[in-house]
Scaffold this motif. Sequence first.
Motif, mmCIF file in Angstrom:
data_model
loop_
_atom_site.group_PDB
_atom_site.id
_atom_site.type_symbol
_atom_site.label_atom_id
_atom_site.label_comp_id
_atom_site.label_asym_id
_atom_site.label_seq_id
_atom_site.Cartn_x
_atom_site.Cartn_y
_atom_site.Cartn_z
ATOM 1 N N GLU A 3 -6.475 -1.725 -2.574
ATOM 2 C CA GLU A 3 -7.382 -0.782 -1.904
ATOM 3 C C GLU A 3 -6.910 0.652 -2.108
ATOM 4 O O GLU A 3 -7.715 1.548 -2.350
ATOM 5 C CB GLU A 3 -7.471 -1.104 -0.419
ATOM 6 N N ALA A 4 -5.601 0.887 -2.012
ATOM 7 C CA ALA A 4 -5.058 2.237 -2.166
ATOM 8 C C ALA A 4 -5.177 2.747 -3.597
ATOM 9 O O ALA A 4 -5.234 3.954 -3.824
ATOM 10 C CB ALA A 4 -3.596 2.267 -1.718
ATOM 11 N N ALA A 5 -5.204 1.839 -4.561
ATOM 12 C CA ALA A 5 -5.302 2.236 -5.969
ATOM 13 C C ALA A 5 -6.747 2.322 -6.450
ATOM 14 O O ALA A 5 -7.018 2.947 -7.482
ATOM 15 C CB ALA A 5 -4.531 1.244 -6.838
ATOM 16 N N ASN A 6 -7.662 1.731 -5.715
ATOM 17 C CA ASN A 6 -9.072 1.694 -6.121
ATOM 18 C C ASN A 6 -9.626 3.115 -6.262
ATOM 19 O O ASN A 6 -9.418 3.963 -5.405
ATOM 20 C CB ASN A 6 -9.885 0.899 -5.089
ATOM 21 N N ASN A 7 -10.311 3.369 -7.361
ATOM 22 C CA ASN A 7 -10.936 4.664 -7.654
ATOM 23 C C ASN A 7 -9.935 5.813 -7.720
ATOM 24 O O ASN A 7 -10.254 6.940 -7.328
ATOM 25 C CB ASN A 7 -12.036 4.978 -6.628
ATOM 26 N N THR A 8 -8.722 5.529 -8.189
ATOM 27 C CA THR A 8 -7.715 6.575 -8.372
ATOM 28 C C THR A 8 -7.190 6.500 -9.808
ATOM 29 O O THR A 8 -7.595 5.633 -10.584
ATOM 30 C CB THR A 8 -6.523 6.409 -7.400
ATOM 31 N N ASN A 9 -6.259 7.365 -10.112
ATOM 32 C CA ASN A 9 -5.630 7.341 -11.428
ATOM 33 C C ASN A 9 -4.322 6.548 -11.410
ATOM 34 O O ASN A 9 -3.499 6.693 -12.291
ATOM 35 C CB ASN A 9 -5.398 8.758 -11.946
ATOM 36 N N VAL A 10 -4.149 5.694 -10.402
ATOM 37 C CA VAL A 10 -3.013 4.782 -10.328
ATOM 38 C C VAL A 10 -3.516 3.373 -10.580
ATOM 39 O O VAL A 10 -4.467 2.918 -9.939
ATOM 40 C CB VAL A 10 -2.299 4.866 -8.957
ATOM 41 N N LYS A 69 0.833 -1.202 0.000
ATOM 42 C CA LYS A 69 0.000 0.000 0.000
ATOM 43 C C LYS A 69 0.871 1.257 0.000
ATOM 44 O O LYS A 69 0.563 2.230 -0.686
ATOM 45 C CB LYS A 69 -0.901 -0.036 1.235
ATOM 46 N N ALA A 70 1.963 1.236 0.758
ATOM 47 C CA ALA A 70 2.841 2.406 0.856
ATOM 48 C C ALA A 70 3.392 2.814 -0.505
ATOM 49 O O ALA A 70 3.444 4.008 -0.822
ATOM 50 C CB ALA A 70 3.991 2.125 1.830
ATOM 51 N N GLN A 71 3.795 1.829 -1.332
ATOM 52 C CA GLN A 71 4.322 2.166 -2.662
ATOM 53 C C GLN A 71 3.241 2.805 -3.540
ATOM 54 O O GLN A 71 3.522 3.702 -4.326
ATOM 55 C CB GLN A 71 4.899 0.936 -3.357
ATOM 56 N N VAL A 72 2.010 2.341 -3.399
ATOM 57 C CA VAL A 72 0.910 2.927 -4.171
ATOM 58 C C VAL A 72 0.667 4.367 -3.718
ATOM 59 O O VAL A 72 0.510 5.270 -4.547
ATOM 60 C CB VAL A 72 -0.376 2.087 -4.042
ATOM 61 N N LEU A 73 0.663 4.590 -2.428
ATOM 62 C CA LEU A 73 0.452 5.946 -1.911
ATOM 63 C C LEU A 73 1.565 6.891 -2.343
ATOM 64 O O LEU A 73 1.312 8.061 -2.659
ATOM 65 C CB LEU A 73 0.325 5.915 -0.387
#
Length: 128
Positions: free
Chosen positions: A87-94, A55-59
Amino acid sequence: MKDHFNSLGADAETNIRVQGVRTCHDIDVLVKTRLLDEYITWVVEAKHWKSKVTKAQVLILRSIVDDIGADRGFIISVAGFQSGAFEAANNTNVKLKTFNELKVDTKGLIEAEILKTYHKRLSFLEDR
């Protein structure tokens, strides 16, 4: 990876340092292209790790994409992703992808945008 984006007509640079609003960022692949008269910038981070992306790398990538004003970010992983990363990438532009998924998805996206351009031109000519 650079060759893949160049083959699609985009400009791709590897291992590049980009100045953001707040700080400089080291980016694995920076992709710039123009589709439908819009300039698009993508940041691609390649993780050739034995462990899954967290998750940290996605953030971190989300903040880099935001800081440099990129349209989209991709994390490419050979080992996969932890559930928190999804979860961290869900609904984002990543987006989280394998290299093969990235190749298929980006090729399809570029081809769809090219077809839209041709359709727009055809409509213009028909209206004339």
